[in-house]
Motif scaffolding. Sequence first.
Motif, PDB file in Angstrom:
ATOM      1  N   GLU A   6      37.890  19.951  -6.194  1.00  0.00           N
ATOM      2  CA  GLU A   6      36.732  20.182  -5.362  1.00  0.00           C
ATOM      3  C   GLU A   6      37.148  20.642  -3.972  1.00  0.00           C
ATOM      4  O   GLU A   6      38.227  20.305  -3.488  1.00  0.00           O
ATOM      5  N   ARG A  19      28.607  24.655   1.250  1.00  0.00           N
ATOM      6  CA  ARG A  19      28.644  24.834  -0.191  1.00  0.00           C
ATOM      7  C   ARG A  19      29.882  24.167  -0.758  1.00  0.00           C
ATOM      8  O   ARG A  19      31.005  24.438  -0.310  1.00  0.00           O
ATOM      9  N   SER A  21      32.442  23.474  -3.963  1.00  0.00           N
ATOM     10  CA  SER A  21      32.944  24.161  -5.138  1.00  0.00           C
ATOM     11  C   SER A  21      33.748  23.199  -5.993  1.00  0.00           C
ATOM     12  O   SER A  21      34.411  22.301  -5.474  1.00  0.00           O
ATOM     13  N   CYS A  22      33.697  23.399  -7.284  1.00  0.00           N
ATOM     14  CA  CYS A  22      34.491  22.627  -8.224  1.00  0.00           C
ATOM     15  C   CYS A  22      35.038  23.583  -9.269  1.00  0.00           C
ATOM     16  O   CYS A  22      34.267  24.180 -10.024  1.00  0.00           O
ATOM     17  N   ALA A  23      36.348  23.727  -9.304  1.00  0.00           N
ATOM     18  CA  ALA A  23      37.003  24.651 -10.216  1.00  0.00           C
ATOM     19  C   ALA A  23      37.859  23.890 -11.218  1.00  0.00           C
ATOM     20  O   ALA A  23      38.655  23.029 -10.836  1.00  0.00           O
ATOM     21  N   ARG A  71      26.675  28.041 -11.594  1.00  0.00           N
ATOM     22  CA  ARG A  71      27.946  28.071 -12.299  1.00  0.00           C
ATOM     23  C   ARG A  71      28.424  29.501 -12.478  1.00  0.00           C
ATOM     24  O   ARG A  71      27.623  30.433 -12.610  1.00  0.00           O
ATOM     25  N   ASP A  72      29.728  29.656 -12.478  1.00  0.00           N
ATOM     26  CA  ASP A  72      30.384  30.919 -12.738  1.00  0.00           C
ATOM     27  C   ASP A  72      31.328  30.665 -13.903  1.00  0.00           C
ATOM     28  O   ASP A  72      32.432  30.155 -13.716  1.00  0.00           O
ATOM     29  N   THR A  77      33.859  27.456 -12.767  1.00  0.00           N
ATOM     30  CA  THR A  77      33.533  26.874 -11.468  1.00  0.00           C
ATOM     31  C   THR A  77      32.051  26.564 -11.353  1.00  0.00           C
ATOM     32  O   THR A  77      31.206  27.317 -11.849  1.00  0.00           O
ATOM     33  N   SER A  78      31.762  25.452 -10.694  1.00  0.00           N
ATOM     34  CA  SER A  78      30.401  25.103 -10.331  1.00  0.00           C
ATOM     35  C   SER A  78      30.291  25.029  -8.815  1.00  0.00           C
ATOM     36  O   SER A  78      31.238  24.628  -8.132  1.00  0.00           O
ATOM     37  N   TYR A  79      29.137  25.402  -8.306  1.00  0.00           N
ATOM     38  CA  TYR A  79      28.874  25.357  -6.875  1.00  0.00           C
ATOM     39  C   TYR A  79      27.656  24.491  -6.608  1.00  0.00           C
ATOM     40  O   TYR A  79      26.698  24.483  -7.387  1.00  0.00           O
ATOM     41  N   GLN A  81      25.204  24.333  -3.517  1.00  0.00           N
ATOM     42  CA  GLN A  81      24.759  24.814  -2.216  1.00  0.00           C
ATOM     43  C   GLN A  81      23.819  23.782  -1.619  1.00  0.00           C
ATOM     44  O   GLN A  81      22.795  23.453  -2.208  1.00  0.00           O
ATOM     45  N   CYS A  95      32.328  16.153  -8.808  1.00  0.00           N
ATOM     46  CA  CYS A  95      31.871  17.008  -9.887  1.00  0.00           C
ATOM     47  C   CYS A  95      32.311  16.416 -11.216  1.00  0.00           C
ATOM     48  O   CYS A  95      33.304  15.690 -11.300  1.00  0.00           O
TER      49      CYS A  95
END
Length: 122
Positions: A6, A19, A21-23, A71-72, A77-79, A81, A95
């Motif tokens: 994260e 924002r 992020s979690c990758a 999500r991407d 990855t999840s974001y 915001q 996350c």
Amino acid sequence: QVQLVESGGGLVQAGGSPRLSCAASGNIFSIDAMGWYRQASGKPRELVAVITSGAGTTYTDSVKGRFTISRDNAKNTSYLQMNSLKPEDTAVYYCNFRLLSTDNPSIRYGYWGQGTQVTVSS
């Protein structure tokens, strides 16, 4: 062998819009649901938002209209915001991804990020 990392936390002012992020990295076949939780001092961990594999979303009432989860899939990855932050949003944010087993997609495993502190000052 799957790791969630994260980023994006820190000290922010009330009304700010950071924002998170979690990758995920490692041996990943498929990610089902992606979720964000938070835990304030002295309180139990609560679900903040979740996004399904079909991109459906759910939010807890206290953040509805202010937070947006996305999500991407290409980046695993999840974001999250966060808009119009309030001091009561102060918490450690985690996350959680639900992954399908590479060997057997009927088996699911949950993985947690290490948590990132978000502190909102007035």
